[in-house]
Design an enzyme around this catalytic site. Structure first.
Site, PDB file in Angstrom:
ATOM      1  N   LYS A   1      19.469  11.773 -48.170  1.00  0.00           N
ATOM      2  CA  LYS A   1      18.193  12.116 -47.513  1.00  0.00           C
ATOM      3  C   LYS A   1      17.381  13.069 -48.396  1.00  0.00           C
ATOM      4  O   LYS A   1      16.197  12.834 -48.644  1.00  0.00           O
ATOM      5  CB  LYS A   1      18.447  12.764 -46.144  1.00  0.00           C
ATOM      6  CG  LYS A   1      19.194  11.871 -45.169  1.00  0.00           C
ATOM      7  CD  LYS A   1      19.399  12.537 -43.820  1.00  0.00           C
ATOM      8  CE  LYS A   1      20.225  13.799 -43.835  1.00  0.00           C
ATOM      9  NZ  LYS A   1      21.645  13.623 -44.252  1.00  0.00           N
TER      10      LYS A   1
ATOM     11  N   ARG B   1      18.518  15.727 -34.779  1.00  0.00           N
ATOM     12  CA  ARG B   1      19.938  15.415 -34.928  1.00  0.00           C
ATOM     13  C   ARG B   1      20.612  15.189 -33.586  1.00  0.00           C
ATOM     14  O   ARG B   1      21.811  14.904 -33.535  1.00  0.00           O
ATOM     15  CB  ARG B   1      20.632  16.583 -35.621  1.00  0.00           C
ATOM     16  CG  ARG B   1      20.712  16.428 -37.120  1.00  0.00           C
ATOM     17  CD  ARG B   1      21.317  17.710 -37.652  1.00  0.00           C
ATOM     18  NE  ARG B   1      22.186  17.491 -38.767  1.00  0.00           N
ATOM     19  CZ  ARG B   1      21.791  17.702 -40.024  1.00  0.00           C
ATOM     20  NH1 ARG B   1      20.571  18.045 -40.306  1.00  0.00           N
ATOM     21  NH2 ARG B   1      22.659  17.545 -40.998  1.00  0.00           N
TER      22      ARG B   1
ATOM     23  N   ARG C   1      28.732  16.997 -55.209  1.00  0.00           N
ATOM     24  CA  ARG C   1      27.358  17.521 -55.247  1.00  0.00           C
ATOM     25  C   ARG C   1      27.317  18.959 -55.774  1.00  0.00           C
ATOM     26  O   ARG C   1      28.151  19.781 -55.430  1.00  0.00           O
ATOM     27  CB  ARG C   1      26.754  17.499 -53.839  1.00  0.00           C
ATOM     28  CG  ARG C   1      25.378  18.156 -53.819  1.00  0.00           C
ATOM     29  CD  ARG C   1      24.618  17.856 -52.591  1.00  0.00           C
ATOM     30  NE  ARG C   1      25.268  18.343 -51.385  1.00  0.00           N
ATOM     31  CZ  ARG C   1      24.755  18.189 -50.186  1.00  0.00           C
ATOM     32  NH1 ARG C   1      23.619  17.538 -50.028  1.00  0.00           N
ATOM     33  NH2 ARG C   1      25.384  18.648 -49.125  1.00  0.00           N
TER      34      ARG C   1
ATOM     35  N   ARG D   1      27.804  23.870 -52.353  1.00  0.00           N
ATOM     36  CA  ARG D   1      27.483  24.400 -51.030  1.00  0.00           C
ATOM     37  C   ARG D   1      28.766  24.734 -50.275  1.00  0.00           C
ATOM     38  O   ARG D   1      29.763  24.023 -50.391  1.00  0.00           O
ATOM     39  CB  ARG D   1      26.687  23.341 -50.236  1.00  0.00           C
ATOM     40  CG  ARG D   1      25.226  23.694 -50.109  1.00  0.00           C
ATOM     41  CD  ARG D   1      24.394  22.577 -49.587  1.00  0.00           C
ATOM     42  NE  ARG D   1      24.758  22.075 -48.254  1.00  0.00           N
ATOM     43  CZ  ARG D   1      24.056  21.161 -47.604  1.00  0.00           C
ATOM     44  NH1 ARG D   1      22.962  20.660 -48.149  1.00  0.00           N
ATOM     45  NH2 ARG D   1      24.428  20.739 -46.418  1.00  0.00           N
TER      46      ARG D   1
ATOM     47  N   ARG E   1      31.540  17.572 -40.280  1.00  0.00           N
ATOM     48  CA  ARG E   1      30.122  17.177 -40.261  1.00  0.00           C
ATOM     49  C   ARG E   1      29.984  15.690 -39.956  1.00  0.00           C
ATOM     50  O   ARG E   1      29.075  15.267 -39.231  1.00  0.00           O
ATOM     51  CB  ARG E   1      29.457  17.506 -41.610  1.00  0.00           C
ATOM     52  CG  ARG E   1      29.203  18.990 -41.792  1.00  0.00           C
ATOM     53  CD  ARG E   1      28.995  19.375 -43.239  1.00  0.00           C
ATOM     54  NE  ARG E   1      27.785  18.835 -43.818  1.00  0.00           N
ATOM     55  CZ  ARG E   1      27.562  18.761 -45.140  1.00  0.00           C
ATOM     56  NH1 ARG E   1      28.480  19.174 -45.988  1.00  0.00           N
ATOM     57  NH2 ARG E   1      26.437  18.270 -45.580  1.00  0.00           N
TER      58      ARG E   1
END
Ligand code: AP5
Length: 225
Positions: free
Chosen positions: A17, A92, A131, A164, A175
């Site tokens: 996203k 969400r 990431r 992160r 998540r």
């Protein structure tokens, strides 16, 4: 109702996203409204919102709707959002979507399209584990798919790359579970309203981008006839 590009990017964590948002805001000159980035900024600032949100984010849970809805309703009412916006990470939950619909209706506006970037769980874990983000500008990389030219350094601003806190395996799994339980029902919500467009997030970044651009070009053409 106006035909502005009031857009939503929907999809599981790590679907791409943010990667697509960075390109689309350039293409269409839209403000990028990322609830994840707004919350991380609040955490860094140590504001009241940040202090409340941190505990939920670190555990991979959603921040309560009342905190998020207030943030977004205020943000989309700002002048730079008056000709359209790109929401990344909101809504969400169904109550968040209802609150958005109501706020937009009050402004005589509506959602133009919800762009759902789909990706299976196994690939999500692979994407998020690799990431890295830079500390200065938040530029994103992936150790395998989109590596920086020099290890640990951002190509764009030379700052340090970090992982992160919520990109560790147990939080990624939480998540994903939260996504399936609370966010996935939004696909049917927007499909029922004729607002959903699906994209295969397992394609390359450029392919996904091309597909979204083509879909939005069609939407604009349909609106202009
Ligand atoms: P948020 O920051 O929104 O995180 P997320 O939705 O989990 O999404 P990500 O940012 O992790 O992934 P992405 O889809 O943007 O993927 P990216 O482009 O980086 O939210 C964080 C937390 O904040 C939540 O858990 C929650 O606690 C809270 N929160 C936020 N909004 C909320 C709300 N509305 N309500 C309540 N709580 C809220 O890509 C991932 C990696 O893959 C990158 O390394 C990238 O380089 C790579 N990549 C991207 N595309 C491709 C591709 N096509 N091929 C190969 N690699 C790719």
């Amino acid at each position: 109702m106006s035909t502005q590009l009031n857009l939503i990017l929907l999809g599981p964590p790590g679907a791409g996203k943010g990667t697509q948002a960075a390109r689309l805001v350039e293409d269409f000159n839209l403000p990028w409204v990322s609830t994840g980035d707004m919350l991380r900024a609040a955490v860094t600032e140590g504001s009241e919102l940040g202090i409340k949100a941190k505990e939920y984010m670190d555990a991979g849970n959603l921040v309560p709707d009342d905190l998020i809805v207030a943030l977004i309703v205020e943000r989309i009412g700002e002048p730079d959002c008056s000709d359209g916006f790109l929401l990344d990470g909101y809504p969400r939950t169904i109550p968040q979507a209802d609150a958005l619909e109501q706020a937009l209706r009050g402004l005589d506006r509506s959602v133009a399209a919800t762009l759902l970037v789909e990706l299976d769980d196994e690939e999500v874990v692979r994407r998020l584990s690799g990431r890295r983000m830079c500390v200065k500008g938040g530029h994103g990389y992936h150790l395998e798919f989109d590596p920086p030219k020099h290890e640990g350094i951002c190509d764009q601003d030379g700052s340090r790359l970090i992982q992160r806190d919520d990109d560790v395996p147990e939080v990624i799994r939480r998540r994903l579970a939260v996504y399936h339980e609370q966010t996935e029902p939004l696909a049917a919500y927007y499909e029922d309203r004729g607002m959903l467009k699906r994209f295969d997030g397992s394609r390359t970044q450029t392919e996904v981008h091309d597909h979204i651009r083509a879909a939005l070009a069609t939407l604009r053409l349909e609106d202009s006839v």
